[in-house]
Design a protein around this motif. Sequence first.
Motif, PDB file in Angstrom:
ATOM      1  N   ASP A 175       0.973  -1.357  -0.033  1.00 41.11           N
ATOM      2  CA  ASP A 175      -0.039   0.179   0.032  1.00 41.11           C
ATOM      3  C   ASP A 175       0.784   1.632   0.151  1.00 41.11           C
ATOM      4  O   ASP A 175       2.019   0.976   0.536  1.00 41.11           O
ATOM      5  N   PHE A 176       0.172   2.334  -0.570  1.00 43.28           N
ATOM      6  CA  PHE A 176       1.459   3.208  -0.527  1.00 43.28           C
ATOM      7  C   PHE A 176       0.796   4.279   0.814  1.00 43.28           C
ATOM      8  O   PHE A 176      -0.523   3.881   1.252  1.00 43.28           O
ATOM      9  N   TRP A 177       1.849   5.326   1.170  1.00 45.26           N
ATOM     10  CA  TRP A 177       1.738   5.891   2.464  1.00 45.26           C
ATOM     11  C   TRP A 177       1.398   4.872   3.276  1.00 45.26           C
ATOM     12  O   TRP A 177       0.855   6.143   4.552  1.00 45.26           O
ATOM     13  N   MET A 179       5.311   5.407  -1.897  1.00 48.92           N
ATOM     14  CA  MET A 179       4.552   6.845  -2.053  1.00 48.92           C
ATOM     15  C   MET A 179       4.465   7.278  -3.570  1.00 48.92           C
ATOM     16  O   MET A 179       5.168   6.282  -4.725  1.00 48.92           O
ATOM     17  N   GLN A 180       3.425   7.677  -3.947  1.00 47.68           N
ATOM     18  CA  GLN A 180       2.908   8.382  -4.971  1.00 47.68           C
ATOM     19  C   GLN A 180       1.616   9.088  -5.711  1.00 47.68           C
ATOM     20  O   GLN A 180       0.986   9.412  -4.372  1.00 47.68           O
ATOM     21  N   LEU A 201      12.493  11.220  -5.836  1.00 48.12           N
ATOM     22  CA  LEU A 201      11.271  11.501  -4.724  1.00 48.12           C
ATOM     23  C   LEU A 201      11.740  12.953  -5.607  1.00 48.12           C
ATOM     24  O   LEU A 201      12.818  14.318  -5.697  1.00 48.12           O
ATOM     25  N   GLN A 202      10.334  14.431  -5.550  1.00 52.30           N
ATOM     26  CA  GLN A 202      10.392  15.230  -5.146  1.00 52.30           C
ATOM     27  C   GLN A 202      10.076  16.827  -4.416  1.00 52.30           C
ATOM     28  O   GLN A 202       8.993  16.143  -3.994  1.00 52.30           O
ATOM     29  N   SER A 218       6.539  14.252  -2.822  1.00 51.84           N
ATOM     30  CA  SER A 218       5.500  14.175  -4.441  1.00 51.84           C
ATOM     31  C   SER A 218       6.698  12.777  -4.890  1.00 51.84           C
ATOM     32  O   SER A 218       8.018  13.428  -4.769  1.00 51.84           O
ATOM     33  N   ALA A 219       5.775  12.660  -5.675  1.00 53.50           N
ATOM     34  CA  ALA A 219       6.376  10.841  -6.443  1.00 53.50           C
ATOM     35  C   ALA A 219       5.618  11.369  -7.840  1.00 53.50           C
ATOM     36  O   ALA A 219       4.324  10.934  -7.571  1.00 53.50           O
ATOM     37  N   LYS A 220       6.080  11.671  -9.148  1.00 52.61           N
ATOM     38  CA  LYS A 220       5.263  10.946  -9.954  1.00 52.61           C
ATOM     39  C   LYS A 220       4.374  10.306 -10.125  1.00 52.61           C
ATOM     40  O   LYS A 220       3.987   9.701 -10.338  1.00 52.61           O
ATOM     41  N   ASP A 221       5.991   9.501 -10.432  1.00 49.09           N
ATOM     42  CA  ASP A 221       5.756   7.998 -10.347  1.00 49.09           C
ATOM     43  C   ASP A 221       6.167   7.647  -9.249  1.00 49.09           C
ATOM     44  O   ASP A 221       6.387   7.978  -7.926  1.00 49.09           O
TER      45      ASP A 221
END
Length: 155
Positions: free
Chosen positions: A70-72, A90-91, A113-114, A141-144
């Motif tokens: 799972d994300f997050w 994360m995504q 990672l941005q 944030s992460a685009k992908d």
Amino acid sequence: MLLLYSYILLHIAYTKIANFVLLFKFNPNKSVLTVGCIPMADAFKRGKLKMKKMKIDKINPAAAAADLKDFWTLKSLGQINDHAVQLIKMQGEYEWHTHEKEDKLFFVVDGILQLQFRDHTLQLYPNECIIVPKGVENKPSAKDQATLMIFEPQR
């Protein structure tokens, strides 16, 4: 007769002398406290101290990241003193936030990672890390998909 034993580990550094153990014996019936000092090696031989056996093993963050579904959701890898070592997948974007009391380390395991700050944006790639000082507002944030290893105080 009830005796209460307390063993306190004391490291004595005096001209390269080995570690010693202070041995306290308290007899509540006589209100007497006696104190002794013996070498740590003798304390182990006499059974006064027990060595806690723990398995020390390596951690492969990439392999542990493969278990993240799972994300997050944080996955604990262990702790260093009073800090947790965790993985998170994360995504998308996380909200703008500030950690008022602690610094935070982000280590990129995979993905990109941005990390936005109010005055600039950084991109971190696998095997790169950043320490965000306490009080600095940021928005990860992460685009992908990206997987991060995070070091932060234990909660």
